[in-house]
Design an enzyme around this catalytic site. Sequence first.
Site, PDB file in Angstrom:
ATOM      1  N   SER A 219       0.820  -1.225   0.000  1.00  0.00           N
ATOM      2  CA  SER A 219       0.000   0.000   0.000  1.00  0.00           C
ATOM      3  C   SER A 219       0.850   1.269   0.000  1.00  0.00           C
ATOM      4  CB  SER A 219      -0.904   0.022   1.223  1.00  0.00           C
ATOM      5  OG  SER A 219      -1.528   1.280   1.314  1.00  0.00           O
ATOM      6  N   LYS A 268     -12.781  -5.421   4.348  1.00  0.00           N
ATOM      7  CA  LYS A 268     -13.749  -4.337   4.090  1.00  0.00           C
ATOM      8  C   LYS A 268     -15.183  -4.699   4.495  1.00  0.00           C
ATOM      9  CE  LYS A 268     -11.177  -1.986   0.455  1.00  0.00           C
ATOM     10  NZ  LYS A 268     -11.128  -1.537  -0.935  1.00  0.00           N
ATOM     11  N   ASP A 304     -14.072   4.385  -1.862  1.00  0.00           N
ATOM     12  CA  ASP A 304     -13.690   3.760  -3.143  1.00  0.00           C
ATOM     13  C   ASP A 304     -14.641   4.192  -4.261  1.00  0.00           C
ATOM     14  OD1 ASP A 304     -11.506   2.335  -2.224  1.00  0.00           O
ATOM     15  OD2 ASP A 304     -12.684   0.565  -1.691  1.00  0.00           O
ATOM     16  N   THR A 349     -15.872 -16.250 -11.853  1.00  0.00           N
ATOM     17  CA  THR A 349     -16.809 -17.062 -11.068  1.00  0.00           C
ATOM     18  C   THR A 349     -18.187 -16.422 -11.242  1.00  0.00           C
ATOM     19  OG1 THR A 349     -14.988 -17.367  -9.516  1.00  0.00           O
ATOM     20  CG2 THR A 349     -17.175 -18.062  -8.762  1.00  0.00           C
ATOM     21  N   LYS A 352     -20.581 -15.369  -8.403  1.00  0.00           N
ATOM     22  CA  LYS A 352     -20.292 -14.132  -7.654  1.00  0.00           C
ATOM     23  C   LYS A 352     -20.857 -12.918  -8.395  1.00  0.00           C
ATOM     24  CE  LYS A 352     -15.902 -15.045  -5.452  1.00  0.00           C
ATOM     25  NZ  LYS A 352     -14.604 -14.380  -5.396  1.00  0.00           N
TER      26      LYS A 352
HETATM   27  P1  NAP Z   1     -11.035  -9.067  -4.793  1.00  0.00           P
HETATM   28  O1  NAP Z   1     -12.179  -8.770  -3.906  1.00  0.00           O
HETATM   29  O2  NAP Z   1     -10.048 -10.101  -4.417  1.00  0.00           O
HETATM   30  O3  NAP Z   1     -11.621  -9.415  -6.257  1.00  0.00           O
HETATM   31  C1  NAP Z   1     -10.769  -9.836  -7.291  1.00  0.00           C
HETATM   32  C2  NAP Z   1     -11.562  -9.978  -8.577  1.00  0.00           C
HETATM   33  O4  NAP Z   1     -10.633 -10.283  -9.619  1.00  0.00           O
HETATM   34  C3  NAP Z   1     -12.586 -11.119  -8.541  1.00  0.00           C
HETATM   35  O5  NAP Z   1     -13.696 -10.750  -9.327  1.00  0.00           O
HETATM   36  C4  NAP Z   1     -11.793 -12.271  -9.184  1.00  0.00           C
HETATM   37  O6  NAP Z   1     -12.608 -13.218  -9.821  1.00  0.00           O
HETATM   38  C5  NAP Z   1     -11.012 -11.513 -10.235  1.00  0.00           C
HETATM   39  N1  NAP Z   1      -9.815 -12.240 -10.658  1.00  0.00           N
HETATM   40  C6  NAP Z   1      -8.673 -12.371  -9.952  1.00  0.00           C
HETATM   41  N2  NAP Z   1      -7.778 -13.090 -10.657  1.00  0.00           N
HETATM   42  C7  NAP Z   1      -8.369 -13.409 -11.824  1.00  0.00           C
HETATM   43  C8  NAP Z   1      -7.960 -14.121 -12.978  1.00  0.00           C
HETATM   44  N3  NAP Z   1      -6.741 -14.646 -13.069  1.00  0.00           N
HETATM   45  N4  NAP Z   1      -8.817 -14.242 -14.015  1.00  0.00           N
HETATM   46  C9  NAP Z   1     -10.058 -13.702 -13.940  1.00  0.00           C
HETATM   47  N5  NAP Z   1     -10.517 -13.000 -12.872  1.00  0.00           N
HETATM   48  C10 NAP Z   1      -9.675 -12.872 -11.838  1.00  0.00           C
HETATM   49  O7  NAP Z   1     -10.149  -7.760  -5.045  1.00  0.00           O
HETATM   50  P2  NAP Z   1     -10.663  -6.228  -5.059  1.00  0.00           P
HETATM   51  O8  NAP Z   1     -10.489  -5.618  -3.730  1.00  0.00           O
HETATM   52  O9  NAP Z   1     -11.998  -6.177  -5.688  1.00  0.00           O
HETATM   53  O10 NAP Z   1      -9.564  -5.562  -6.015  1.00  0.00           O
HETATM   54  C11 NAP Z   1      -9.587  -5.755  -7.409  1.00  0.00           C
HETATM   55  C12 NAP Z   1      -8.544  -4.852  -8.075  1.00  0.00           C
HETATM   56  O11 NAP Z   1      -8.905  -3.477  -7.857  1.00  0.00           O
HETATM   57  C13 NAP Z   1      -7.139  -5.032  -7.480  1.00  0.00           C
HETATM   58  O12 NAP Z   1      -6.197  -5.005  -8.546  1.00  0.00           O
HETATM   59  C14 NAP Z   1      -6.948  -3.808  -6.643  1.00  0.00           C
HETATM   60  O13 NAP Z   1      -5.595  -3.400  -6.578  1.00  0.00           O
HETATM   61  C15 NAP Z   1      -7.762  -2.777  -7.397  1.00  0.00           C
HETATM   62  N6  NAP Z   1      -8.165  -1.696  -6.507  1.00  0.00           N
HETATM   63  C16 NAP Z   1      -7.733  -0.465  -6.829  1.00  0.00           C
HETATM   64  C17 NAP Z   1      -8.039   0.600  -6.017  1.00  0.00           C
HETATM   65  C18 NAP Z   1      -7.553   1.959  -6.418  1.00  0.00           C
HETATM   66  O14 NAP Z   1      -7.566   2.865  -5.568  1.00  0.00           O
HETATM   67  N7  NAP Z   1      -7.147   2.166  -7.641  1.00  0.00           N
HETATM   68  C19 NAP Z   1      -8.817   0.429  -4.855  1.00  0.00           C
HETATM   69  C20 NAP Z   1      -9.282  -0.861  -4.559  1.00  0.00           C
HETATM   70  C21 NAP Z   1      -8.931  -1.922  -5.390  1.00  0.00           C
HETATM   71  P3  NAP Z   1     -13.200 -14.466  -9.008  1.00  0.00           P
HETATM   72  O15 NAP Z   1     -14.435 -13.971  -8.305  1.00  0.00           O
HETATM   73  O16 NAP Z   1     -13.514 -15.447 -10.084  1.00  0.00           O
HETATM   74  O17 NAP Z   1     -12.132 -14.933  -8.076  1.00  0.00           O
END
Ligand code: NAP
Length: 461
Positions: A219, A268, A304, A349, A352
């Site tokens: 972070s 979260k 967010d 998935t 979800k």
């Molecule tokens: P999360 O709750 O773990 O969700 C991850 C998502 O990505 C799920 O939908 C998952 O699908 C999918 N995924 C992961 N690996 C995959 C793959 N190889 N192929 C297809 N789908 C895949 O994570 P999150 O908190 O939502 O974060 C998601 C992204 O947003 C991260 O990169 C994070 O850094 C970014 N983010 C950015 C900010 C910002 O300020 N810019 C803030 C928050 C988050 P499944 O459901 O199938 O597992």
Amino acid sequence: MRVVLIGFRGTGKTETGRLLSHLLSVPFLDTDAIIETAAGMTIHEIFSREGEDGFRAREREVVRTLPAGDAVVGTGGGVILDPANVALLRRGSTVVLLEADESVIEKRIAASTRPPLTTLPLREEIAALLEMRRPLYAAASDFSVDTTARSPNEVCLTIQKFLNEGTVTVHARESLVSFLSGSGISDSDVNDARVLTDKDLWEPRTRLFAIAGSPATQSKSPALFNRLFSRYGLFCHYLRFQDPDLSRILRLANECDLRGMSVTIPFKQEILSSLTDIEVNADAIGAVNTVVWSGKRIYGYNTDWIGIREPLSELRGENAVLLGAGGAAAAAVYALLSLDMDVTILNRTVEKAEVLATRFGCSYGPPGAFDRLNPTVVVNATSIGMEPELKSPLQKHQLRSTMTVFDLVYTPPETPLLRIARNTGCQTIPGTEMFVRQAAAQFRHFTGIAPPLELVRDAMP
Ligand code: NAP
């Protein structure tokens, strides 16, 4: 020593201010009294001639031109409504919030000649204004004292004790450093925290903040917030709490009287049950990324969605595809729907995606459905593209120059998806835009100060 007293009318700011200024041997500056002297009118007269707007303009000018240096500053109850006032008042100062029960406030101000701010009966006006202002008071203050059952003298002694000793004991700071050393964060983060145990560097008035996550090592928030704290002259320090067990983090937060916390993966949703006040947007999203402790209350917010909504705010009623169905996707759906967009959620998935889509009343499907949807807005809320695995969730032939592509992934700032989208002629928005905007909103919840986006961008590590 400079102390600013904030709080609702009837919480004892003027009496406490006078007494405290004697106790600390510094002048007492009362903004309402200065406004009245400068205007040659009472507050009541200013309100009836110039309305609340006229009064607030005078108040801003008085706050802007307050003499610098040691003092106790008493303020009007609504001074915190303007974040520019808060930035000026907080610089190099300790801001103390005085609170009291509504019935006690009513009794204390019933005979006052001050103008009402609404057409409601007094008790209802107090309740309505407090409901709106409580989170703003919490944000703008370092420390709060409940004056309901305390004499002004007792209130002053409580403030004096905070100024001299703070609220984080030597033992708590030592156990904090030992927790951080064993938490798997970098040596430089641990060294940074040694300020807590160095008696020459430790300032008792310092309030602590942290990011809670697992992992939390990547972070950028600690570096960003510490730079902003220093830019605004605040006695605040931001740490990195990495632990897979949220209850351990919350115990630590309690022990070191944490003032605010950023919350990231995987806490979260889990944090919700520990809060007393959940803001309406966070409640609808079902996730909190910002926590503020103040008195007996623990406030939860979600910033967010603000970071996703703002860069897209010119686009309304578009056809949007959201890739992903995790935590960031929930905030994204909420943001896109707030812009009246037609949203389809696609996720590896599919179950979800279905759960999220059902909750918000939108469509869903597998990633392969993208090609028949022809969206004008594409938001990537999957973690595909994140370092170290630099892949794109979409291929070049799937994109059109009419699309706006927003990749929430921000490490690296230029992801493979953004590169392909730019080469196709799409409008692109990098994840750093979301990060900067959600952080600016979070900083406001933490401090009551609204930093300009340019300043937050400059402070990004
Ligand atoms: P999360 O709750 O773990 O969700 C991850 C998502 O990505 C799920 O939908 C998952 O699908 C999918 N995924 C992961 N690996 C995959 C793959 N190889 N192929 C297809 N789908 C895949 O994570 P999150 O908190 O939502 O974060 C998601 C992204 O947003 C991260 O990169 C994070 O850094 C970014 N983010 C950015 C900010 C910002 O300020 N810019 C803030 C928050 C988050 P499944 O459901 O199938 O597992």
